[in-house]
Design a protein around this motif. Structure first.
Motif, PDB file in Angstrom:
ATOM      1  N   ILE A 136     -61.798 114.798 102.847  1.00  5.75           N
ATOM      2  CA  ILE A 136     -62.617 113.596 102.681  1.00  5.75           C
ATOM      3  C   ILE A 136     -64.081 113.940 102.954  1.00  5.75           C
ATOM      4  CG2 ILE A 136     -62.246 112.897 105.080  1.00  5.75           C
ATOM      5  CD1 ILE A 136     -62.630 110.451 102.137  1.00  5.75           C
ATOM      6  N   VAL A 137     -64.977 113.363 102.187  1.00  2.06           N
ATOM      7  CA  VAL A 137     -66.413 113.516 102.463  1.00  2.06           C
ATOM      8  C   VAL A 137     -66.783 112.517 103.556  1.00  2.06           C
ATOM      9  CG1 VAL A 137     -68.740 113.321 101.526  1.00  2.06           C
ATOM     10  CG2 VAL A 137     -66.911 114.306 100.129  1.00  2.06           C
ATOM     11  N   ALA A 138     -67.297 113.017 104.652  1.00  2.00           N
ATOM     12  CA  ALA A 138     -67.606 112.178 105.815  1.00  2.00           C
ATOM     13  C   ALA A 138     -68.559 111.048 105.443  1.00  2.00           C
ATOM     14  CB  ALA A 138     -68.217 113.030 106.923  1.00  2.00           C
ATOM     15  N   GLY A 139     -68.260 109.860 105.968  1.00  2.00           N
ATOM     16  CA  GLY A 139     -69.154 108.730 105.771  1.00  2.00           C
ATOM     17  C   GLY A 139     -68.979 107.984 104.472  1.00  2.00           C
ATOM     18  N   THR A 140     -68.037 108.391 103.619  1.00  2.00           N
ATOM     19  CA  THR A 140     -67.789 107.674 102.368  1.00  2.00           C
ATOM     20  C   THR A 140     -66.771 106.552 102.614  1.00  2.00           C
ATOM     21  OG1 THR A 140     -66.110 109.311 101.746  1.00  2.00           O
ATOM     22  CG2 THR A 140     -68.352 109.651 100.913  1.00  2.00           C
ATOM     23  N   PRO A 141     -66.744 105.523 101.767  1.00  2.00           N
ATOM     24  CA  PRO A 141     -65.865 104.372 102.009  1.00  2.00           C
ATOM     25  C   PRO A 141     -64.394 104.711 102.276  1.00  2.00           C
ATOM     26  CG  PRO A 141     -67.421 103.863 100.273  1.00  2.00           C
ATOM     27  CD  PRO A 141     -67.629 105.304 100.600  1.00  2.00           C
ATOM     28  N   PRO A 142     -63.782 105.677 101.564  1.00  2.00           N
ATOM     29  CA  PRO A 142     -62.355 105.933 101.818  1.00  2.00           C
ATOM     30  C   PRO A 142     -62.059 106.425 103.232  1.00  2.00           C
ATOM     31  CG  PRO A 142     -63.030 106.900  99.729  1.00  2.00           C
ATOM     32  CD  PRO A 142     -64.270 106.491 100.442  1.00  2.00           C
ATOM     33  N   ALA A 143     -63.056 106.953 103.927  1.00  2.00           N
ATOM     34  CA  ALA A 143     -62.823 107.413 105.295  1.00  2.00           C
ATOM     35  C   ALA A 143     -62.357 106.270 106.187  1.00  2.00           C
ATOM     36  CB  ALA A 143     -64.098 108.048 105.859  1.00  2.00           C
ATOM     37  N   VAL A 173     -57.812 103.311 109.028  1.00  2.00           N
ATOM     38  CA  VAL A 173     -56.967 102.118 109.113  1.00  2.00           C
ATOM     39  C   VAL A 173     -55.496 102.470 108.947  1.00  2.00           C
ATOM     40  CG1 VAL A 173     -56.367  99.970 107.905  1.00  2.00           C
ATOM     41  CG2 VAL A 173     -58.756 100.506 108.393  1.00  2.00           C
ATOM     42  N   ASN A 174     -55.209 103.457 108.103  1.00  2.00           N
ATOM     43  CA  ASN A 174     -53.827 103.832 107.825  1.00  2.00           C
ATOM     44  C   ASN A 174     -53.323 104.983 108.700  1.00  2.00           C
ATOM     45  OD1 ASN A 174     -53.026 102.080 105.441  1.00  2.00           O
ATOM     46  ND2 ASN A 174     -54.925 102.979 104.664  1.00  2.00           N
ATOM     47  N   GLY A 175     -54.071 105.301 109.746  1.00  2.00           N
ATOM     48  CA  GLY A 175     -53.632 106.303 110.700  1.00  2.00           C
ATOM     49  C   GLY A 175     -53.538 107.705 110.145  1.00  2.00           C
ATOM     50  N   LEU A 176     -54.452 108.063 109.249  1.00  2.00           N
ATOM     51  CA  LEU A 176     -54.389 109.363 108.577  1.00  2.00           C
ATOM     52  C   LEU A 176     -55.465 110.346 109.036  1.00  2.00           C
ATOM     53  CD1 LEU A 176     -53.747 108.040 104.942  1.00  2.00           C
ATOM     54  CD2 LEU A 176     -52.057 109.033 106.502  1.00  2.00           C
ATOM     55  N   LEU A 177     -56.197 110.000 110.070  1.00  2.00           N
ATOM     56  CA  LEU A 177     -57.316 110.846 110.480  1.00  2.00           C
ATOM     57  C   LEU A 177     -56.886 112.136 111.180  1.00  2.00           C
ATOM     58  CD1 LEU A 177     -60.020 108.340 111.790  1.00  2.00           C
ATOM     59  CD2 LEU A 177     -59.900 109.506 109.579  1.00  2.00           C
ATOM     60  N   GLU A 178     -55.689 112.154 111.721  1.00  2.00           N
ATOM     61  CA  GLU A 178     -55.264 113.313 112.522  1.00  2.00           C
ATOM     62  C   GLU A 178     -55.309 114.610 111.735  1.00  2.00           C
ATOM     63  OE1 GLU A 178     -51.440 114.807 115.201  1.00  2.00           O
ATOM     64  OE2 GLU A 178     -51.537 112.744 114.456  1.00  2.00           O
ATOM     65  N   ASN A 179     -54.952 114.551 110.458  1.00  2.00           N
ATOM     66  CA  ASN A 179     -54.886 115.767 109.655  1.00  2.00           C
ATOM     67  C   ASN A 179     -55.992 115.861 108.599  1.00  2.00           C
ATOM     68  OD1 ASN A 179     -52.406 116.858 110.836  1.00  2.00           O
ATOM     69  ND2 ASN A 179     -51.394 115.109 109.866  1.00  2.00           N
ATOM     70  N   VAL A 180     -57.031 115.072 108.793  1.00  2.00           N
ATOM     71  CA  VAL A 180     -58.126 115.060 107.827  1.00  2.00           C
ATOM     72  C   VAL A 180     -59.018 116.293 107.997  1.00  2.00           C
ATOM     73  CG1 VAL A 180     -60.373 113.953 107.432  1.00  2.00           C
ATOM     74  CG2 VAL A 180     -58.291 112.615 107.265  1.00  2.00           C
ATOM     75  N   LYS A 181     -59.461 116.843 106.882  1.00  2.00           N
ATOM     76  CA  LYS A 181     -60.501 117.859 106.895  1.00  2.00           C
ATOM     77  C   LYS A 181     -61.762 117.234 106.325  1.00  2.00           C
ATOM     78  CE  LYS A 181     -61.853 122.526 105.571  1.00  2.00           C
ATOM     79  NZ  LYS A 181     -61.464 123.805 104.929  1.00  2.00           N
ATOM     80  N   SER A 182     -62.828 117.233 107.109  1.00  2.00           N
ATOM     81  CA  SER A 182     -64.054 116.544 106.723  1.00  2.00           C
ATOM     82  C   SER A 182     -65.053 117.504 106.093  1.00  2.00           C
ATOM     83  CB  SER A 182     -64.668 115.885 107.956  1.00  2.00           C
ATOM     84  OG  SER A 182     -65.844 115.197 107.630  1.00  2.00           O
ATOM     85  N   TYR A 183     -65.762 116.997 105.078  1.00  2.00           N
ATOM     86  CA  TYR A 183     -66.791 117.756 104.381  1.00  2.00           C
ATOM     87  C   TYR A 183     -68.088 116.952 104.459  1.00  2.00           C
ATOM     88  CZ  TYR A 183     -62.750 120.236 102.469  1.00  2.00           C
ATOM     89  OH  TYR A 183     -61.585 120.951 102.336  1.00  2.00           O
ATOM     90  N   PRO A 184     -69.248 117.610 104.529  1.00  2.00           N
ATOM     91  CA  PRO A 184     -70.516 116.884 104.739  1.00  2.00           C
ATOM     92  C   PRO A 184     -70.924 116.035 103.539  1.00  2.00           C
ATOM     93  CG  PRO A 184     -70.940 119.210 104.330  1.00  2.00           C
ATOM     94  CD  PRO A 184     -69.456 119.070 104.465  1.00  2.00           C
ATOM     95  N   LEU A 185     -71.557 114.906 103.836  1.00  2.00           N
ATOM     96  CA  LEU A 185     -72.029 113.992 102.793  1.00  2.00           C
ATOM     97  C   LEU A 185     -73.433 114.360 102.325  1.00  2.00           C
ATOM     98  CD1 LEU A 185     -71.928 111.370 101.108  1.00  2.00           C
ATOM     99  CD2 LEU A 185     -72.672 110.133 103.156  1.00  2.00           C
ATOM    100  N   SER A 225     -57.297  96.446 101.770  1.00  2.00           N
ATOM    101  CA  SER A 225     -58.388  96.099 102.681  1.00  2.00           C
ATOM    102  C   SER A 225     -59.356  97.272 102.753  1.00  2.00           C
ATOM    103  CB  SER A 225     -57.828  95.775 104.075  1.00  2.00           C
ATOM    104  OG  SER A 225     -57.128  96.903 104.600  1.00  2.00           O
ATOM    105  N   GLY A 226     -60.375  97.095 103.582  1.00  2.00           N
ATOM    106  CA  GLY A 226     -61.351  98.165 103.732  1.00  2.00           C
ATOM    107  C   GLY A 226     -62.545  97.979 102.827  1.00  2.00           C
ATOM    108  N   PRO A 227     -63.461  98.927 102.840  1.00  2.00           N
ATOM    109  CA  PRO A 227     -64.687  98.811 102.038  1.00  2.00           C
ATOM    110  C   PRO A 227     -64.416  98.925 100.545  1.00  2.00           C
ATOM    111  CG  PRO A 227     -64.562 100.958 103.075  1.00  2.00           C
ATOM    112  CD  PRO A 227     -63.434 100.161 103.636  1.00  2.00           C
ATOM    113  N   ARG A 228     -65.402  98.566  99.785  1.00  2.00           N
ATOM    114  CA  ARG A 228     -65.296  98.602  98.329  1.00  2.00           C
ATOM    115  C   ARG A 228     -65.140 100.029  97.832  1.00  2.00           C
ATOM    116  NH1 ARG A 228     -70.025  97.275  94.184  1.00  2.00           N
ATOM    117  NH2 ARG A 228     -71.240  97.737  96.038  1.00  2.00           N
TER     118      ARG A 228
END
Length: 292
Positions: free
Chosen positions: A159-166, A171-183, A236-239
């Motif tokens: 996921i690109v950090a700071g984008t709406p899908p983050a 919300v769906n409890g998926l952050l534990e295994n996320v790999k973040s990339y810079p925005l 739910s969540g951002p647009r």
């Protein structure tokens, strides 16, 4: 009397001077009106004979200095329709982009801006798209169409950090295994989207979440078959879905009207360009357009 003749001559010269001044004033007023109402002589543009585009020099699939992006192709189409030459003011698409290009009067249009972004004045939109989930064919993730799907649990997601899908991942409890990339990066040196897709190809992540045009382009050019699924079913969540138009200065009303007319008249050709780059194009019911 001699003094009367001299006075008469002076009065005639004065009258002629006034008439010349009025004629010249009328000419400049007329010219000014024409400049404000006719695009070809518009005082709004840096150079009325040139379509000057503000762009990132290294930001495929949107633009690059070699003119290989879809925004380059759309700009070339519009320049040809306007009968203008095409020129660019390149600047990295990071902090200060609008300030140092459009607002500095170095160029006259940004080819792709989300509708509602108040930093510029937007034209009518010319396409509609969304963030998308990218997965490799054959992994069992191809049919996932929402971040609420339980099959994403324990999957490694880029996921690109700071984008709406983050937010939806959280919300769906998926952050534990996320790999973040810079925005925010200097695209001359960093390419987080390309890196993310390379990680997906190499098995370092199981799925990637990217802005639709980026997802479609890199999936199209991948050596491994990829599935791109627009995220249009989030409860739910951002647009996630955005209309994209062009950006001009807030003062440039006539120029905006010219561009709106061009978009309407050339919509079919614009869509063909976007589709050729793999951009997931959505209709008003969030379905992919028929040709995709």
């Amino acid at each position: 009397m001699l003094w009367r003749e001299e006075l008469t001559v002076k009065r005639m010269k004065y009258t002629v001077s006034i008439l010349l001044a009025l004629i010249l004033a009328g000419f400049f007023i007329a010219t000014g009106v024409a400049a404000q109402t006719g695009e070809e002589g518009s005082i709004e543009l840096v150079d009325p004979k040139v379509l000057r585009v503000c762009a990132d020099p290294r930001d495929l699939p949107f633009s690059n200095e070699a003119g290989e992006g879809f925004e380059n192709k759309i700009a070339a189409l519009l320049a040809q329709k306007l009968g203008k030459t095409l020129a660019y003011e390149y600047y990295p698409g990071a902090t200060g982009f609008v300030r140092n290009t459009l607002n500095a009067h170095r160029c006259d249009v940004i080819m792709g801006m989300p509708q509602g972004d108040e930093v510029v004045q937007g034209t009518n939109p010319y396409y509609r798209t969304s963030y998308a989930l990218v997965s490799k064919q054959g992994t069992g993730l191809e049919t996932i169409d929402s971040l609420e799907d339980s099959r994403l649990q324990a999957k490694r997601i880029g996921i690109v950090a700071g984008t709406p899908p983050a937010t939806n991942l959280a919300v769906n409890g998926l952050l534990e295994n996320v790999k973040s990339y810079p925005l925010v990066v200097d695209t001359r040196f960093d390419a987080p989207a390309s890196t993310m897709i390379a990680d997906l190809e190499g098995g370092r992540i199981d799925a990637a979440i990217l802005w639709g045009p980026i997802a479609g382009y890199f999936a199209k050019h991948s050596q491994i078959p990829m599935k791109v699924t627009p995220l249009v079913k989030e409860a739910s969540g951002p647009r996630m879905i955005f209309r994209i138009g062009m950006g001009v200065r807030h003062s440039d009303q006539d120029w905006k009207r010219v561009l709106n007319k061009l978009i309407a008249e050339n919509q079919a050709e614009i869509i063909q360009i976007l589709a050729s780059y793999g951009v997931p194009l959505l209709d008003e019911n969030n379905a992919l357009l028929a040709h995709q």
